[in-house]
Design a protein around this motif. Sequence first.
Motif, PDB file in Angstrom:
ATOM      1  N   PHE A 191       5.500 -90.229   1.171  1.00 56.57           N
ATOM      2  CA  PHE A 191       6.139 -89.139   1.897  1.00 56.57           C
ATOM      3  C   PHE A 191       6.129 -87.841   1.087  1.00 56.57           C
ATOM      4  O   PHE A 191       5.809 -86.777   1.616  1.00 56.57           O
ATOM      5  CB  PHE A 191       7.575 -89.508   2.275  1.00 56.57           C
ATOM      6  N   GLN A 192       6.470 -87.928  -0.186  1.00 54.80           N
ATOM      7  CA  GLN A 192       6.490 -86.722  -1.010  1.00 54.80           C
ATOM      8  C   GLN A 192       5.082 -86.160  -1.207  1.00 54.80           C
ATOM      9  O   GLN A 192       4.895 -84.940  -1.235  1.00 54.80           O
ATOM     10  CB  GLN A 192       7.163 -87.004  -2.349  1.00 54.80           C
ATOM     11  N   LEU A 220       4.278 -84.393   1.927  1.00 59.45           N
ATOM     12  CA  LEU A 220       5.069 -83.165   1.980  1.00 59.45           C
ATOM     13  C   LEU A 220       4.407 -82.060   1.159  1.00 59.45           C
ATOM     14  O   LEU A 220       4.328 -80.910   1.595  1.00 59.45           O
ATOM     15  CB  LEU A 220       6.487 -83.441   1.475  1.00 59.45           C
ATOM     16  N   SER A 249       1.312 -80.892   2.967  1.00 59.67           N
ATOM     17  CA  SER A 249       1.567 -80.186   4.230  1.00 59.67           C
ATOM     18  C   SER A 249       1.524 -78.669   4.051  1.00 59.67           C
ATOM     19  O   SER A 249       1.296 -77.932   5.018  1.00 59.67           O
ATOM     20  CB  SER A 249       2.913 -80.607   4.812  1.00 59.67           C
ATOM     21  N   ASN A 270       4.722 -76.409  -4.301  1.00 59.50           N
ATOM     22  CA  ASN A 270       5.408 -77.576  -3.758  1.00 59.50           C
ATOM     23  C   ASN A 270       5.606 -78.666  -4.799  1.00 59.50           C
ATOM     24  O   ASN A 270       6.618 -79.363  -4.780  1.00 59.50           O
ATOM     25  CB  ASN A 270       4.654 -78.124  -2.548  1.00 59.50           C
ATOM     26  N   ILE A 303       9.212 -80.379  -5.585  1.00 58.40           N
ATOM     27  CA  ILE A 303       9.439 -81.823  -5.490  1.00 58.40           C
ATOM     28  C   ILE A 303       9.805 -82.403  -6.851  1.00 58.40           C
ATOM     29  O   ILE A 303      10.691 -83.262  -6.951  1.00 58.40           O
ATOM     30  CB  ILE A 303       8.198 -82.540  -4.918  1.00 58.40           C
ATOM     31  N   ARG A 320       8.088 -71.979   4.041  1.00 57.32           N
ATOM     32  CA  ARG A 320       8.750 -72.863   3.086  1.00 57.32           C
ATOM     33  C   ARG A 320      10.186 -72.425   2.846  1.00 57.32           C
ATOM     34  O   ARG A 320      11.093 -73.246   2.752  1.00 57.32           O
ATOM     35  CB  ARG A 320       7.995 -72.869   1.758  1.00 57.32           C
ATOM     36  N   SER A 367      12.728 -73.141   5.979  1.00 57.98           N
ATOM     37  CA  SER A 367      12.960 -74.481   6.498  1.00 57.98           C
ATOM     38  C   SER A 367      14.325 -75.007   6.064  1.00 57.98           C
ATOM     39  O   SER A 367      14.852 -74.643   5.022  1.00 57.98           O
ATOM     40  CB  SER A 367      11.854 -75.425   6.045  1.00 57.98           C
ATOM     41  N   ARG A 395      16.235 -81.061   3.914  1.00 62.17           N
ATOM     42  CA  ARG A 395      16.234 -82.432   4.425  1.00 62.17           C
ATOM     43  C   ARG A 395      16.173 -83.377   3.245  1.00 62.17           C
ATOM     44  O   ARG A 395      15.741 -83.020   2.166  1.00 62.17           O
ATOM     45  CB  ARG A 395      15.018 -82.657   5.310  1.00 62.17           C
ATOM     46  N   LEU A 399      14.659 -85.982   0.927  1.00 63.23           N
ATOM     47  CA  LEU A 399      13.264 -86.232   0.567  1.00 63.23           C
ATOM     48  C   LEU A 399      12.994 -87.672   0.167  1.00 63.23           C
ATOM     49  O   LEU A 399      11.870 -88.015  -0.123  1.00 63.23           O
ATOM     50  CB  LEU A 399      12.850 -85.296  -0.580  1.00 63.23           C
TER      51      LEU A 399
END
Length: 159
Positions: free
Chosen positions: A16-17, A20, A23, A63, A67, A150, A153, A156, A158
């Motif tokens: 997922f990360q 992300l 993305s 990003n 993260i 970015r 947003s 959420r 992570l």
Amino acid sequence: MNFLFVVLVTQFNSVFQALLVLSAIVFSTAGVLFGLLVTGRPFDVVMSGIGCIALAGIVVNNNIVLIDTYNVLRSEGRAAVDAVLETGRQRFRPIMLTSITTVLGLMPMVLGATVDIPGQSVTFDAPSTQWWTELSSAIAGGIVIATALRSSSRPRCLS
């Protein structure tokens, strides 16, 4: 792209990360098209394509920093929402300053400015600037849109 995805999954231990982080490339590509539209330049496969590749490196790096900061805060025992908010607080200014200085630094190329120092003149849209204008418009537009998307947003979780 596949190799980058594998490296990111290995580093973050999270699919997922990694997705992300990647993305951001989609957001930046929308910005490339916007930047070329605003400047009235065509999408040239060579220079605009190189701009997309360079831009992908910039936004992916931003990003990764976000993260990684989030993961460090989570490993210190913070709740997910608190870690997201603290990451945004810590990294907002450095990422915004980097984005703004990059865009401002590219503006002479976006405008096609040529400075003749001995003749003490500045001209715009000289023939020698055509290729660089497409490249710089792609990078500047992509950075503006990706940074705006970015930073607007909602936070959420992570994990």
